[in-house]
Write an enzyme that holds these catalytic residues in place. Structure first.
Site, PDB file in Angstrom:
ATOM      1  N   HIS A  28       9.551   1.399   5.287  1.00 49.60           N
ATOM      2  CA  HIS A  28      10.607   0.418   4.969  1.00 49.60           C
ATOM      3  C   HIS A  28      10.552  -0.692   6.009  1.00 49.60           C
ATOM      4  CE1 HIS A  28      14.242  -1.220   3.399  1.00 49.60           C
ATOM      5  NE2 HIS A  28      15.127  -0.340   3.814  1.00 49.60           N
ATOM      6  N   ASP A  72       6.772  -7.704   4.751  1.00 48.11           N
ATOM      7  CA  ASP A  72       6.403  -7.293   6.122  1.00 48.11           C
ATOM      8  C   ASP A  72       4.989  -7.673   6.511  1.00 48.11           C
ATOM      9  OD1 ASP A  72       8.380  -4.557   5.280  1.00 48.11           O
ATOM     10  OD2 ASP A  72       8.829  -5.936   6.916  1.00 48.11           O
ATOM     11  N   HIS A 115       4.999  -2.281  -3.066  1.00 51.62           N
ATOM     12  CA  HIS A 115       6.466  -2.370  -3.131  1.00 51.62           C
ATOM     13  C   HIS A 115       6.954  -1.565  -4.326  1.00 51.62           C
ATOM     14  CE1 HIS A 115      10.510  -4.049  -3.124  1.00 51.62           C
ATOM     15  NE2 HIS A 115      10.242  -4.435  -1.881  1.00 51.62           N
TER      16      HIS A 115
END
Ligand code: SDX
Length: 435
Positions: free
Chosen positions: A268, A363, A307
């Site tokens: 995460h 990210d 994702h």
């Protein structure tokens, strides 16, 4: 048959049931009527990791994963990143509308005047080891704020909730900056109320002996946009944690601490730090093909890729890639960008990633920018958490006002031992208390 219904036949009993369909869902509780007999508990859904379960109705954030769309309260993320400050977006997430100039002025004043930490909290932070991971410091210190503001337990009182929401949005950057200064053995820098939200954060991080910190405007704006991009993302793992903790009427400080814990995981929010570790391990762009080969053979994942919802390019990653160019004009180019770009180029042409619809996520590039700005990788997830506090609090506030919600308590499918007795011949047991 009435429209917006689902007709199911239970082949175990040949009974037919008609279930209402609302918002593309059926209510799980409508399945409980489907029984094989009076003793039967009734059907449940089984959905590990909630791959296909809506836990709530929300009007805060909309994501279309197939088309790579992200909207806060109906506005595309691209337009918000282009035109707004993070504090305006935080206001939007919480109240449903962008603030007008008068509302914005009052909101910024409220946040600015709550950035200080109680001296006992600052003192508490000095007890962490110098090398304590900043996410551990953040989660612990936010939880400790629960002891400073006991009135926060009145979660059903709207004004009390708003007061804590302002405190949390205001104080989390201060906690983050103090933990960074502590890790370097530098004195704490107090908030400067003349500065904007991102400028004051930079001030608390990087001010040395100069009388007044002056933030580089390009870096301050880049940080503000990064905060906007990370502010909310509907029912992600940490938002779900915030809602679950909040559903028991825990105070918002303890609920945010729980959400920080969930965000810290490398699958995460911890992925931005893991991306830099991966890029460092790859070393240079010539090693990328071998690294991808290893990933495809099942040895680890491409961090910053993939994702649960986006099966297209994460729109935030696209914006972040654009911000990188502007930041590098100030900081100099981060050499790891070259490795990241080569990784993306090869992965996006490779059947393994294409077939699994794996694209760069938020990210993948953010850490490269943070590192160029001077942040250590351990701080990256804290930089994710700071803006996400606004999203978590918006989700929590919505939960508190949702009449359909109650304490979260999922069911399970029991697959353990049936009833059995202790075999006292196998080991001595505690002598039964005399009756
Ligand atoms: C965030 O939910 C949100 O909205 C989160 C977030 C937010 O703003 O709150 O967007 C922020 O958490 C972004 C994600 C950051 N995490 C990472 O970058 C870590 C790397 N990514 C993976 O761990 C993974 O993609 C997840 C966790 C993000 C999603 O995992 P899923 O949806 O459970 O998908 P999966 O693990 O079931 O993968 C499906 C397939 C598998 O292959 P097969 O078993 O079918 O052969 O894709 C493969 C996986 O092995 N796969 C990857 C991969 N991600 C998935 N293979 C290589 N590299 C990857 N990154």
């Amino acid at each position: 048959m009435p429209e917006n219904t689902l007709t199911v036949v239970d082949n175990r009993t040949n009974k037919t049931y008609t279930l209402p369909v609302e918002n593309g869902t059926i209510r799980a509780m409508d399945l409980r009527q489907i029984k094989t007999g009076p003793e039967d508990f009734g059907l449940m859904t089984y959905d590990p990791a909630f791959m296909n379960t809506a836990s709530c109705k929300s009007s805060i954030t909309f994501i279309d994963g197939e088309r790579g769309i992200l909207r806060y309260r109906g506005y595309n993320i691209e337009e918000l990143a282009e035109n707004c400050t993070f504090l305006q977006v935080a206001y939007l997430l919480l109240f449903g509308e962008l603030p007008d100039d008068k509302q914005s002025k009052e909101w910024v004043k409220q946040i600015t005047h709550h950035t200080m930490l109680h001296e006992t909290t600052k003192e508490f932070m000095t007890r962490f080891r110098y090398d304590a991971h900043p996410m551990g410091v953040l989660a612990s210190t936010v939880a400790a704020l629960s002891t400073v503001y006991p009135e926060a337990k009145k979660v059903r009182d709207r004004d009390t909730r708003m007061h804590q929401i302002i405190r949390l949005i205001a104080k989390v950057p201060t906690i983050a900056a103090y933990s960074y200064r502590h890790s370097l053995g530098f004195p704490y820098v107090y908030p400067d109320n003349d500065l904007s939200y991102p400028e004051n954060f930079m001030n608390m991080l990087w001010k040395m002996v100069e009388p007044k910190y002056v933030a580089n405007p390009v870096l301050a704006r880049a940080l503000d946009i990064l905060f906007i991009l990370h502010a909310d993302h509907e029912q992600n793992c940490s938002a779900n944690t915030m809602r679950c903790a909040g559903s028991s009427e825990a105070d918002p400080y303890l609920a945010v601490a729980a959400a920080c814990a969930a965000l810290s995981g490398p699958l995460h929010g911890g992925a931005n730090e893991a991306v830099l570790t991966m890029l460092a391990e790859i070393g240079n762009k010539d090693n990328v093909p071998a690294y991808i080969k290893r990933t495809k053979e099942g040895h680890g994942k491409l961090m910053g890729f993939g994702h649960r919802v986006y099966k297209n390019y994460d729109p935030r990653a696209r914006i972040i890639k654009h911000i990188a160019d502007q930041v590098f004009q100030v900081t100099g180019k981060n050499p790891k960008l070259e490795i990241a770009l080569e990784l993306e180029r090869i992965a996006l042409e490779d059947e393994y990633f294409i077939s699994r619809k794996l694209y760069p996520n938020v990210d993948f590039y953010s850490g490269i920018i943070y590192q160029a700005m001077g942040f250590k990788p351990e701080m990256f997830t804290v930089l994710f958490a700071i803006p996400r506090v606004a999203g978590w609090l918006a989700q929590w506030n919505e939960l508190m006002e949702d009449k359909e919600q109650k304490i979260s308590r999922p069911r399970q499918v029991y697959v353990g031992q049936e009833l059995r007795k202790i075999d006292t011949s196998r080991f001595s047991v505690v002598k039964a208390m005399s009756r």
